[in-house]
Design an enzyme around this catalytic site. Sequence first.
Site, PDB file in Angstrom:
ATOM      1  CD  GLU A 240      -2.922   0.887   2.409  1.00  0.00           C
ATOM      2  OE1 GLU A 240      -3.219  -0.294   2.705  1.00  0.00           O
ATOM      3  OE2 GLU A 240      -3.431   1.866   2.961  1.00  0.00           O
ATOM      4  CD  GLU A 266      -4.307   6.002   3.487  1.00  0.00           C
ATOM      5  OE1 GLU A 266      -4.122   4.779   3.447  1.00  0.00           O
ATOM      6  OE2 GLU A 266      -4.209   6.669   4.530  1.00  0.00           O
ATOM      7  CG  HIS A 316      -7.993   5.198   5.029  1.00  0.00           C
ATOM      8  ND1 HIS A 316      -8.540   6.242   5.738  1.00  0.00           N
ATOM      9  CD2 HIS A 316      -6.886   4.810   5.696  1.00  0.00           C
ATOM     10  CE1 HIS A 316      -7.776   6.495   6.795  1.00  0.00           C
ATOM     11  NE2 HIS A 316      -6.774   5.642   6.796  1.00  0.00           N
ATOM     12  CD  GLU A 336      -7.398   0.341   7.113  1.00  0.00           C
ATOM     13  OE1 GLU A 336      -7.701   1.049   6.143  1.00  0.00           O
ATOM     14  OE2 GLU A 336      -6.302   0.443   7.699  1.00  0.00           O
TER      15      GLU A 336
END
Length: 390
Positions: A240, A266, A316, A336
């Site tokens: 990421e 994000e 995110h 997440e």
Amino acid sequence: MKISNVRARVFEWKGHTVAPQAHFCSNAMDELWDRGDSMGTFRFHGWTTVEVETDTGIVGLGNVALAPRIAKAIIDQYLAPLVIGQDPFDYEYLWQRMYRSTHAWGRKGIGMAAISGVDIAIWDVMGKALGKPVFKLLGGRTKEKIPCYASKLYRTDLNEMQREAQSYLDQGFKAMKMRFGYGPRDGAQGVRENLNSVAAVREVIGEDIDLMLECYMGWNLEYAKRILPKLERFQPRWLEEPVIADDIDGYVELNKLTSIPISGGEHEFTHYGFRQLLEQRAVSVVQYDTNRVGGITAARKINAIAESFSVPVIPHAGQMHNYHLTMASLASPMSEFFPVHDVEIGNELFYYLFKGDPEPVDGFLDLDDDVPGLGLELNEQYFDQFNIIE
Ligand SMILES: O=C(O)[C@H](O)[C@H](O)[C@@H](O)CO
Ligand SMILES: [Mg+2]
């Protein structure tokens, strides 16, 4: 129904926070010589809440986690006047009104994050007005429950990381994300430290648990090209934000380089930003945050674009403003989840500010078909732990 008021408040945490540690999490500041507490500017120890009130007595609740005082100023001075007196069900028109009127400075970054907070609150109003959870307005229940991954494992002592990984296994998580602590300035020894930390976690969780690797913009293209081949043996589900968000060509090169999927988003904004990432095959996993990207109005458009590219959307942060989109989209396989409530980076503040977020059970989250709107309320129990700016 008309919007009668918009109340933006800033909540600044004054409770206990976990002290920063060196090499805690690689990040965009690491390339600069003044090492210091490089994660300092990436701590979310403040949050902006947005309450959109209607003339029928409904209050919708939104939130912004970036630059809270600036977000409040933007909402108070620019966005609230644009939506007050308007019908919340004209949400596309209201989004365009906020987006276009601030276009000179607000189409990305904190301007769009502020728009996101107002938009999320408007969707909460609509759900409450119709007596339906927001996900039922977006496409409904596409999953019995939402799989989620435990997201922490910041770089600490390897034995501590192994104990933490084991605790997520014990809680039933089938996936988890860890952070690297070293980057280009730490040379070959830092590469070894990074590889050792992944090996340590893999040793505990084995091969049947998904492991994701978070760089948080802390590397550069040259470093990432060197280390990625060395990471393939650990078969991460994704790696990421290896480079800064503007290095889209770097993302494209890395996403083709090895078998490791590159994820990001994000720090990207609007459906226009994601169209660019997807058309260039820059990411193999889309990770917008609905309280940054343009709210639910923008996020649902990104879900549709991502679906057409067969690229999964795993927003995110999790948190309710993202869970509703994940529940309502087949393009979104999981969420997440920040499993710890000690305030460290600050992602955890959500748990002190709001109540209603679901707790995971055996690595799954669920939303209630019968709770209208987002299903969140302000958690007044912790108000005394915040400095509140009206
Ligand atoms: O993906 C994430 O969870 C974010 O990058 C984190 O919020 C950030 O704090 C780095 O771990
Ligand atoms: Mg991240």
